[in-house]
Design a protein around this motif. Structure first.
Motif, PDB file in Angstrom:
ATOM      1  N   ILE A  42       0.854  -1.191   0.000  1.00 20.26           N
ATOM      2  CA  ILE A  42       0.000   0.000   0.000  1.00 20.26           C
ATOM      3  C   ILE A  42       0.887   1.237   0.000  1.00 20.26           C
ATOM      4  N   GLY A  43       0.421   2.286  -0.677  1.00 20.38           N
ATOM      5  CA  GLY A  43       1.176   3.526  -0.755  1.00 20.38           C
ATOM      6  C   GLY A  43       0.295   4.722  -0.478  1.00 20.38           C
ATOM      7  N   SER A  44       0.777   5.608   0.369  1.00 18.61           N
ATOM      8  CA  SER A  44       0.041   6.819   0.723  1.00 18.61           C
ATOM      9  C   SER A  44       0.897   8.020   0.378  1.00 18.61           C
ATOM     10  N   TYR A  45       0.417   8.840  -0.562  1.00 17.89           N
ATOM     11  CA  TYR A  45       1.125  10.039  -0.972  1.00 17.89           C
ATOM     12  C   TYR A  45       0.371  11.255  -0.443  1.00 17.89           C
ATOM     13  N   SER A  46       0.957  11.969   0.499  1.00 15.40           N
ATOM     14  CA  SER A  46       0.359  13.177   1.083  1.00 15.40           C
ATOM     15  C   SER A  46      -1.003  12.896   1.709  1.00 15.40           C
ATOM     16  N   GLY A  47      -1.084  11.845   2.503  1.00 13.06           N
ATOM     17  CA  GLY A  47      -2.340  11.506   3.171  1.00 13.06           C
ATOM     18  C   GLY A  47      -2.257  11.709   4.671  1.00 13.06           C
ATOM     19  N   CYS A  48      -3.420  11.656   5.332  1.00 10.12           N
ATOM     20  CA  CYS A  48      -3.508  11.721   6.796  1.00 10.12           C
ATOM     21  C   CYS A  48      -4.229  10.463   7.264  1.00 10.12           C
ATOM     22  N   VAL A  49      -3.495   9.568   7.912  1.00 11.23           N
ATOM     23  CA  VAL A  49      -4.060   8.265   8.257  1.00 11.23           C
ATOM     24  C   VAL A  49      -4.913   8.318   9.521  1.00 11.23           C
ATOM     25  N   ARG A  50      -4.566   9.143  10.463  1.00 12.30           N
ATOM     26  CA  ARG A  50      -5.315   9.201  11.724  1.00 12.30           C
ATOM     27  C   ARG A  50      -6.640   9.928  11.512  1.00 12.30           C
ATOM     28  N   THR A  51      -7.746   9.290  11.911  1.00 14.90           N
ATOM     29  CA  THR A  51      -9.057   9.862  11.592  1.00 14.90           C
ATOM     30  C   THR A  51      -9.986  10.062  12.782  1.00 14.90           C
ATOM     31  N   SER A  52      -9.749   9.400  13.923  1.00 14.67           N
ATOM     32  CA  SER A  52     -10.755   9.433  14.991  1.00 14.67           C
ATOM     33  C   SER A  52     -10.413  10.357  16.146  1.00 14.67           C
ATOM     34  N   ASP A  53      -9.198  10.897  16.209  1.00 16.92           N
ATOM     35  CA  ASP A  53      -8.880  11.873  17.236  1.00 16.92           C
ATOM     36  C   ASP A  53      -9.489  13.219  16.825  1.00 16.92           C
ATOM     37  N   PRO A  54      -9.548  14.204  17.703  1.00 21.16           N
ATOM     38  CA  PRO A  54     -10.200  15.474  17.352  1.00 21.16           C
ATOM     39  C   PRO A  54      -9.650  16.120  16.086  1.00 21.16           C
ATOM     40  N   GLN A  55      -8.337  16.132  15.914  1.00 22.21           N
ATOM     41  CA  GLN A  55      -7.763  16.739  14.724  1.00 22.21           C
ATOM     42  C   GLN A  55      -8.139  15.941  13.473  1.00 22.21           C
ATOM     43  N   GLY A  56      -8.094  14.622  13.593  1.00 19.40           N
ATOM     44  CA  GLY A  56      -8.470  13.782  12.461  1.00 19.40           C
ATOM     45  C   GLY A  56      -9.913  13.972  12.063  1.00 19.40           C
ATOM     46  N   GLN A  57     -10.790  14.127  13.046  1.00 19.41           N
ATOM     47  CA  GLN A  57     -12.203  14.323  12.735  1.00 19.41           C
ATOM     48  C   GLN A  57     -12.449  15.668  12.066  1.00 19.41           C
ATOM     49  N   VAL A  58     -11.694  16.681  12.476  1.00 22.58           N
ATOM     50  CA  VAL A  58     -11.801  17.983  11.803  1.00 22.58           C
ATOM     51  C   VAL A  58     -11.434  17.842  10.330  1.00 22.58           C
ATOM     52  N   LEU A  59     -10.355  17.123  10.066  1.00 26.69           N
ATOM     53  CA  LEU A  59      -9.905  16.942   8.692  1.00 26.69           C
ATOM     54  C   LEU A  59     -10.933  16.160   7.871  1.00 26.69           C
ATOM     55  N   VAL A  60     -11.411  15.040   8.391  1.00 28.82           N
ATOM     56  CA  VAL A  60     -12.379  14.221   7.666  1.00 28.82           C
ATOM     57  C   VAL A  60     -13.650  15.018   7.385  1.00 28.82           C
ATOM     58  N   ASN A  61     -14.134  15.746   8.378  1.00 29.18           N
ATOM     59  CA  ASN A  61     -15.328  16.559   8.176  1.00 29.18           C
ATOM     60  C   ASN A  61     -15.100  17.636   7.126  1.00 29.18           C
ATOM     61  N   ALA A  62     -13.912  18.249   7.120  1.00 30.70           N
ATOM     62  CA  ALA A  62     -13.616  19.290   6.135  1.00 30.70           C
ATOM     63  C   ALA A  62     -13.680  18.728   4.721  1.00 30.70           C
ATOM     64  N   VAL A  63     -13.103  17.530   4.528  1.00 37.26           N
ATOM     65  CA  VAL A  63     -13.079  16.923   3.199  1.00 37.26           C
ATOM     66  C   VAL A  63     -14.490  16.538   2.741  1.00 37.26           C
TER      67      VAL A  63
END
Length: 342
Positions: free
Chosen positions: A195-216
């Motif tokens: 698997i390859g991740s280019y410029s991704g954010c893997v963490r999704t369930s902490d507060p910062q991760g949830q902000v990012l997922v919601n923004a997208v």
């Protein structure tokens, strides 16, 4: 200078919220999809290829019906050098726009790069703002999203049958899909050798991760409650690869990111005189890549704690843009080629 300013600020949620504001602006600048019609009821039909069209040289485009989504998805394919001989499959996922505004086939050199290579390259189109996951409920705007089922259960056997697959697969993705490739590997253990991740954010369930997922997702007018429920729902943690990283042991992993500091491809020469593209990279691509830099370093530390081997390419410069992702693809291919070789 935007990237430099953000990198020297003290770490913390406040800095991340500022950076993520740029994500919402960037998504809006890229355009939003129109409101979709209500999703039809799923049928009992099996997934199938409804059409195959030649588009250029070895490239073809498939119309693939997904029973899980009760919809037809376009899938672009680069045939292996010898299309009549068995070949492994390398899946490439587009980012948050689903390929509607720039994708692997029109923004990179994959056609020439994979010429002569005995591998079938598969690029699904669509899935904007979906995180390529199975949503728990149909969304009023984005409709029925069952991308995990489509990508891990429906599409691979169709591709293998049509293009003489060997059963060996790898997958890589940019930006939003840099999260998805980890989620898909966890959802289907053993399906992907790399698997390859280019410029991704893997963490999704902490507060910062949830902000990012919601923004997208919100930038595409979708609602994450329909995806994984409210923020306290355990589904968020269940879909967080950072928390389940131990299950990735034995999978070849490649992760790359820049820092947001303008690099060699963030100049007028680097964008071949395209001033509009350069403006995007400096105003939006710089802060976006500063976010992914923080995410990637967190993932590196997590995998080190678990003693899970992984290749990390932490570039000292570079923005969130296709020129760098093309380089990442080139740099990561030896790892995938080795993983796909019997």
């Amino acid at each position: 200078m935007i990237g430099i300013g953000f990198r020297t600020a003290p770490p913390g949620f406040g800095r991340t919220r500022i950076l993520l504001g740029a994500i919402v602006l960037m998504m809006a600048a890229c355009g939003l999809p129109g409101r979709a019609a209500a999703s039809p009821t799923a049928t009992a039909d099996a997934a199938r290829i409804d059409g195959v069209r030649g588009i250029a040289d070895r490239a073809v485009e498939l119309d693939v019906y997904s029973a899980a989504m009760n919809a037809v998805t376009r899938v672009r394919v680069l045939r292996a050098a010898d299309p009549d001989a068995p070949a492994p499959v390398f899946y490439l996922l587009n980012g948050a726009n689903g390929g509607s505004d720039g994708n692997w086939t029109d923004r990179t050199d994959i056609a020439s790069f994979f010429a002569g290579k005995q591998v079938t390259v598969v690029i699904p189109m669509g899935g904007a703002g979906s995180y390529f996951t199975d949503w728990r409920a149909d969304d009023p705007v984005l409709g029925r999203q069952r991308w995990s089922t489509f990508l891990t259960r429906e599409l691979p056997p169709l591709v293998d049958a049509e293009f003489h697959g060997t059963g060996a697969n790898a997958i890589a993705g940019i930006s939003m899909a840099g999260t998805s490739v980890f989620q898909l590997a966890l959802a289907a253990p053993g399906l992907y050798r790399g698997i390859g991740s280019y410029s991704g954010c893997v963490r999704t369930s902490d507060p910062q991760g949830q902000v990012l997922v919601n923004a997208v997702v919100n930038a595409r007018l979708g609602n994450t409650v329909n995806m994984w429920g409210p923020p306290t729902d355990p589904t968020w943690r269940a879909n967080d690869p950072y928390l389940h990283a131990a299950e990735l042991r034995g999978t070849a992993i490649y992760v790359s990111t820049g820092t947001g500091v303008p690099g060699p491809l963030d100049t007028i020469d680097g964008v071949r005189g395209d001033l509009l593209q350069l403006t995007y990279q400096l105003l939006f691509g710089a802060p976006l890549e500063a976010v992914t830099d923080m995410c990637t370093r967190q993932l590196r530390d997590r995998l080190r704690e678990l003693n899970i081997p992984a290749t990390f390419d932490l570039r000292p410069t570079g923005t969130h843009s296709w020129g760098y992702w093309q380089q990442d693809l080139h740099n990561s291919w030896p790892l995938f080629e080795a993983a796909l070789t019997p």
